[in-house]
Write an enzyme that holds these catalytic residues in place. Structure first.
Site, mmCIF file in Angstrom:
data_model
loop_
_atom_site.group_PDB
_atom_site.id
_atom_site.type_symbol
_atom_site.label_atom_id
_atom_site.label_comp_id
_atom_site.label_asym_id
_atom_site.label_seq_id
_atom_site.Cartn_x
_atom_site.Cartn_y
_atom_site.Cartn_z
ATOM 1 N NE ARG A 22 -2.331 3.004 13.753
ATOM 2 C CZ ARG A 22 -1.560 2.271 12.973
ATOM 3 N NH1 ARG A 22 -0.264 2.520 12.899
ATOM 4 N NH2 ARG A 22 -2.060 1.299 12.252
ATOM 5 C CB SER A 76 -5.891 -5.783 7.873
ATOM 6 O OG SER A 76 -5.366 -4.593 8.407
ATOM 7 C CG ASP A 104 -5.356 2.417 12.655
ATOM 8 O OD1 ASP A 104 -5.321 2.585 13.885
ATOM 9 O OD2 ASP A 104 -5.288 1.300 12.115
ATOM 10 C CG ASP A 126 -1.874 -1.098 1.297
ATOM 11 O OD1 ASP A 126 -1.646 -2.111 0.616
ATOM 12 O OD2 ASP A 126 -2.862 -0.991 2.054
HETATM 13 N N1 ARG Z 1 -9.412 -2.506 15.572
HETATM 14 C C1 ARG Z 1 -8.199 -2.151 16.211
HETATM 15 C C2 ARG Z 1 -8.166 -0.687 16.506
HETATM 16 O O1 ARG Z 1 -8.914 0.039 15.930
HETATM 17 C C3 ARG Z 1 -7.001 -2.592 15.413
HETATM 18 C C4 ARG Z 1 -6.762 -1.837 14.161
HETATM 19 C C5 ARG Z 1 -5.663 -2.476 13.353
HETATM 20 N N2 ARG Z 1 -5.180 -1.595 12.325
HETATM 21 C C6 ARG Z 1 -4.684 -2.027 11.165
HETATM 22 N N3 ARG Z 1 -4.277 -1.103 10.355
HETATM 23 N N4 ARG Z 1 -4.633 -3.257 10.833
HETATM 24 O O2 ARG Z 1 -7.394 -0.235 17.297
#
Ligand code: ARG
Length: 411
Positions: free
Chosen positions: A96, A177, A125, A15
């Site tokens: 993050r 993912s 995110d 990506d």
């Molecule tokens: N659902 C979790 C959160 O919002 C994990 C997110 C994982 N992110 C990713 N880019 N795979 O914190």
């Protein structure tokens, strides 16, 4: 005229490789890549520099932010007791804001006018990155290709890469993912989108299957100073090493797996699997120590605060006045949260086996079933009479009503 610069949160995966090219095509930006080493693991950082330049970035920064992440973000979170929706230890969410902070720092350093990230338009995110950037430098533009371009899938990305001759990382079919850092790994998507389906055994990376864990329990102790962990089995460790050590030990015993259908900030429910081995031990031990050292009202009130704190981390509201104010509250409560928790680990479980603290409010002379000098059992009668007065008043009223009904029925 020199091109405008953009700092891209870059992982070296498909990506973000495609994004480098797309930013040049669509915006004519000069691309500065930033890879934050948050503990995503061996191999992930190898050859990144060359890859980034070959893909079209003019420069790459690889910043090790593990210590800052653990010391200034994860440990405060542990002290607060934050857990999202009863299960999620917030491994992705907590990393993050600090990545966002680095994006801003690098942007300011190289004189960039924008930042870019590869988070999709459906997830949490994007919100977390962008809230951090807005809070720390509201003048930076934000580019989120996933919300703009018409690439819809991984296949679209591969086709784009082929079309523009972008060297694509040679990874096989990507079934999930994944987001990994020193605190956790998360898996979403693919077959996991069916919440009725159990994850494949070989998906897990940080923990063994509890069924395969050692048949002998292992003793472990964690020591805290004012709510901050500093030693494992009596050995002092730096924050990063401490978390790594606990990950290793917990992982061996199959501790820290979570399967959760959670509420995302953007409104949908999603199913995720998490492995947070060391974090699971830390939050367990920290709670045990609080139960041993905090007075009742502070402990109960802290439980309320923890819910809010967790929500704020999940929503990306780290750099906010409220989160900082909650942090002041939490810090004030931690003055006496110093001591050691002993436990036993066994096949996916942890059990407390002992508590030690000079600050405990546990007083055996008061609570004992044996004769004692400090507590007068007669006092309990007055307490019950007064504290129970509202119940009694209500009870009397109900009783009277019942009497009246009976009289009416009779006549
Ligand atoms: N659902 C979790 C959160 O919002 C994990 C997110 C994982 N992110 C990713 N880019 N795979 O914190």
């Amino acid at each position: 005229m020199a091109k405008e610069k953009v700092v891209l949160a870059y992982s070296g995966g498909l990506d973000t490789s495609v994004i480098v090219r797309w930013l040049q095509e669509e915006y004519d930006y000069e691309i500065i890549a930033l890879t934050a080493d948050v503990g995503q693991g061996e191999g992930e950082l190898e050859g990144l520099e060359e890859k980034a330049i070959r893909t079209g970035a003019s420069q790459i920064f690889i910043e090790d932010i593990k210590e800052e992440l653990v010391r200034d973000y994860i440990f405060p979170m542990v002290r607060s007791g934050a857990v999202y929706e009863g299960k999620y230890l917030l491994g992705t969410a907590i990393a993050r804001p600090v990545i966002g902070k680095k994006l801003v720092e690098i942007a300011e350093k190289v004189g960039a006018t924008a930042i870019a990230h590869g988070a999709t338009g459906k997830g949490n995110d994007q919100v977390r990155f962008e809230f951090a950037v807005k809070a720390l430098n509201p003048y930076l533009k934000i580019v989120a290709p996933w919300r703009e371009w018409n690439l819809r899938s991984r296949t679209d990305c591969i086709n784009y890469a082929c079309q523009y001759n972008i060297p694509i990382p040679v990874t096989a079919e990507k079934p999930y993912s994944i987001d990994r850092n020193i605190w956790h790994i998360s898996f979403e998507g693919g077959v996991l989108e069916d919440p009725a389906r159990e994850p494949d055994r070989d998906m897990f990376r940080l923990t063994c299957d509890p069924q395969d864990a050692p048949d002998e329990p292992e003793a472990l102790s964690i020591s805290f100073e004012q709510g901050t962990p500093y030693a494992v089995n009596g050995k002092k460790l730096e924050p990063v090493t401490l978390v790594e050590e606990l990950n290793r030990i917990a992982g061996k015993h199959g501790i820290g797996r979570v399967d959760l259908v959670e509420n995302r900030l953007l409104g949908m429910k999603s199913r995720g699997i998490y492995e947070t081995p060391g974090g699971t031990l830390l939050s367990f031990a920290h709670r045990e120590l609080e139960q041993y050292t905090l007075d009742r009202e502070t402990y109960h009130y802290k439980e309320v605060i923890a819910l809010k704190y967790a929500e704020m981390i999940y929503y990306g509201l780290w750099f906010t006045p409220l989160r900082e104010a909650l942090d002041s509250f939490v810090t004030a409560t931690q003055k006496t949260v110093t001591g050691t928790i002993n436990m036993k680990l066994y096949k996916g479980n942890m059990f407390v086996t002992g508590r030690e603290s000079e600050h405990t409010l546990y007083n055996p002379e008061i609570v004992t079933f044996e004769a004692d000098e400090l507590f007068n059992q007669k006092d309990a009668e007055g307490f019950i009479n007064l504290y129970g007065l509202p119940l009694k008043v209500k009870g009397l009223m109900d009783w009277q009503k019942k009497q009246i009904l009976r009289e009416v029925k009779k006549s």
